[in-house]
Scaffold this motif. Structure first.
Motif, PDB file in Angstrom:
ATOM      1  N   ARG A  18       0.832  -1.199   0.000  1.00 31.05           N
ATOM      2  CA  ARG A  18       0.000   0.000   0.000  1.00 31.05           C
ATOM      3  C   ARG A  18       0.873   1.259   0.000  1.00 31.05           C
ATOM      4  N   LEU A  19       0.299   2.356  -0.421  1.00 28.44           N
ATOM      5  CA  LEU A  19       1.045   3.614  -0.444  1.00 28.44           C
ATOM      6  C   LEU A  19       1.666   3.930   0.915  1.00 28.44           C
ATOM      7  N   GLU A  20       0.891   3.740   1.961  1.00 25.83           N
ATOM      8  CA  GLU A  20       1.393   4.100   3.287  1.00 25.83           C
ATOM      9  C   GLU A  20       2.602   3.264   3.687  1.00 25.83           C
ATOM     10  N   LYS A  72       0.149  12.833   2.612  1.00 25.91           N
ATOM     11  CA  LYS A  72       0.949  14.055   2.713  1.00 25.91           C
ATOM     12  C   LYS A  72       0.599  14.808   4.006  1.00 25.91           C
ATOM     13  N   GLU A  73      -0.687  14.895   4.302  1.00 26.09           N
ATOM     14  CA  GLU A  73      -1.124  15.592   5.517  1.00 26.09           C
ATOM     15  C   GLU A  73      -0.826  14.779   6.777  1.00 26.09           C
ATOM     16  N   LYS A  74      -1.055  13.490   6.698  1.00 24.58           N
ATOM     17  CA  LYS A  74      -0.866  12.635   7.871  1.00 24.58           C
ATOM     18  C   LYS A  74       0.577  12.647   8.359  1.00 24.58           C
ATOM     19  N   TYR A  75       1.527  12.687   7.432  1.00 20.21           N
ATOM     20  CA  TYR A  75       2.939  12.575   7.808  1.00 20.21           C
ATOM     21  C   TYR A  75       3.662  13.917   7.778  1.00 20.21           C
ATOM     22  N   ARG A  76       2.908  15.004   7.654  1.00 21.24           N
ATOM     23  CA  ARG A  76       3.521  16.329   7.674  1.00 21.24           C
ATOM     24  C   ARG A  76       4.281  16.525   8.986  1.00 21.24           C
ATOM     25  N   GLU A  80       8.398  14.572   4.182  1.00 19.23           N
ATOM     26  CA  GLU A  80       7.699  15.258   3.102  1.00 19.23           C
ATOM     27  C   GLU A  80       7.217  14.222   2.083  1.00 19.23           C
ATOM     28  N   VAL A  81       5.925  14.155   1.876  1.00 12.88           N
ATOM     29  CA  VAL A  81       5.334  13.254   0.889  1.00 12.88           C
ATOM     30  C   VAL A  81       4.976  14.077  -0.347  1.00 12.88           C
ATOM     31  N   LYS A  82       5.553  13.704  -1.480  1.00  9.62           N
ATOM     32  CA  LYS A  82       5.283  14.394  -2.735  1.00  9.62           C
ATOM     33  C   LYS A  82       4.339  13.538  -3.576  1.00  9.62           C
TER      34      LYS A  82
END
Length: 268
Positions: A18-20, A72-76, A80-82
């Protein structure tokens, strides 16, 4: 390892995880930035004529972007998630790709040439395509399309620029002129070029692009970014230490990251 701008996940059909899981793997490896860049849905071949497990279905694209934006928001503050996409350049389909890209707030878009017509030369299931082709002519066709992709204005970076060598098929005659022409074309287009570590895991046994091509790029001041082309979470960052060491040897001291399709320098 500071960044990894080329990763895939389960939606494309030929990657796992999964992405996460990719975001967490990047965080655990100490990366500062992770780029999510799954494959654009194929537009030039009807779904019923397409081999399975090539790219995400069109209906999955908005779900992919939505999930990536949420991560992106969860791991801010942690990493940094692009949010990116690996898009296909196929002659005659540029406007369809442009319309598709315009619908989403990508941080960056990789432009790659996987297909020459309907033949996916990067697919190990389609190696028989080489049996009826002259290798040098195929290389000429491939690099012509890379130059067209760079000039299209659609992409922020060109992916695995000499991936045509992936499975070890190389012309018996010299093809260095194709490299020089292509380096000049990407320089003139002002696009970034990705240094992709996945070639170290394939029969060609070297990164994309080759050291010789990187030397040409350095002499022409072509900007670079880096990516592992991970298709498993455990492949995040794989080979990038080797790539960064080579870039420093060639003379590079920075690579580039992206936000909102604007690039910025990252020291190496």
């Amino acid at each position: 390892m500071l960044v990894d701008y080329h990763t895939h996940h389960e939606r494309c059909g030929h990657a796992v995880g999964r992405l996460e899981e990719y975001v967490r793997a990047a965080r655990e490896r100490g990366l500062k930035e992770i780029g999510l860049s799954d494959h654009q849905p194929v537009l030039h071949i009807r779904p019923e004529d397409l081999l399975p497990e090539v790219a995400m279905p069109l209906e999955e694209l908005p779900l992919y972007v939505q999930e990536a934006l949420a991560l992106k928001e969860k791991y801010r503050g942690e990493i940094e998630v692009k949010v990116g996409l690996e898009a296909d350049w196929v002659a005659g389909y540029g406007e369809q790709v442009r319309a598709l890209l315009a619908q989403y707030p990508f941080d960056y878009v990789i432009g790659s040439v996987h297909f020459l017509g309907d033949w996916d030369h990067t697919d190990s299931r389609q190696l028989a395509g080489w049996e009826t082709r002259d290798v040098l002519t195929t290389y000429e066709e491939y690099f012509e399309q890379i130059r067209a992709a760079a000039a299209s204005g659609l992409f922020d970076t060109i992916g695995h620029i000499d991936v045509i060598k992936r499975f070890g098929y190389k012309p018996e005659r010299s093809w260095e002129h194709l490299l020089e022409e292509t380096v000049v074309a990407v320089r003139d287009a002002g696009v970034c070029v990705e240094v992709n570590a996945s070639g170290l895991r394939y029969p060609c046994a070297e990164q994309f692009p080759s050291k010789r091509m990187l030397e040409m790029m350095h002499s022409h001041r072509v900007p670079l970014t880096i990516g592992s082309d991970a298709h498993k979470p455990e492949h995040v960052g794989l080979g990038l230490d080797t790539v960064v060491a080579l870039l420093r040897e060639v003379g590079y001291r920075e690579v580039y990251g992206f936000t909102g399709r604007e690039r910025y320098a990252i020291g190496i």
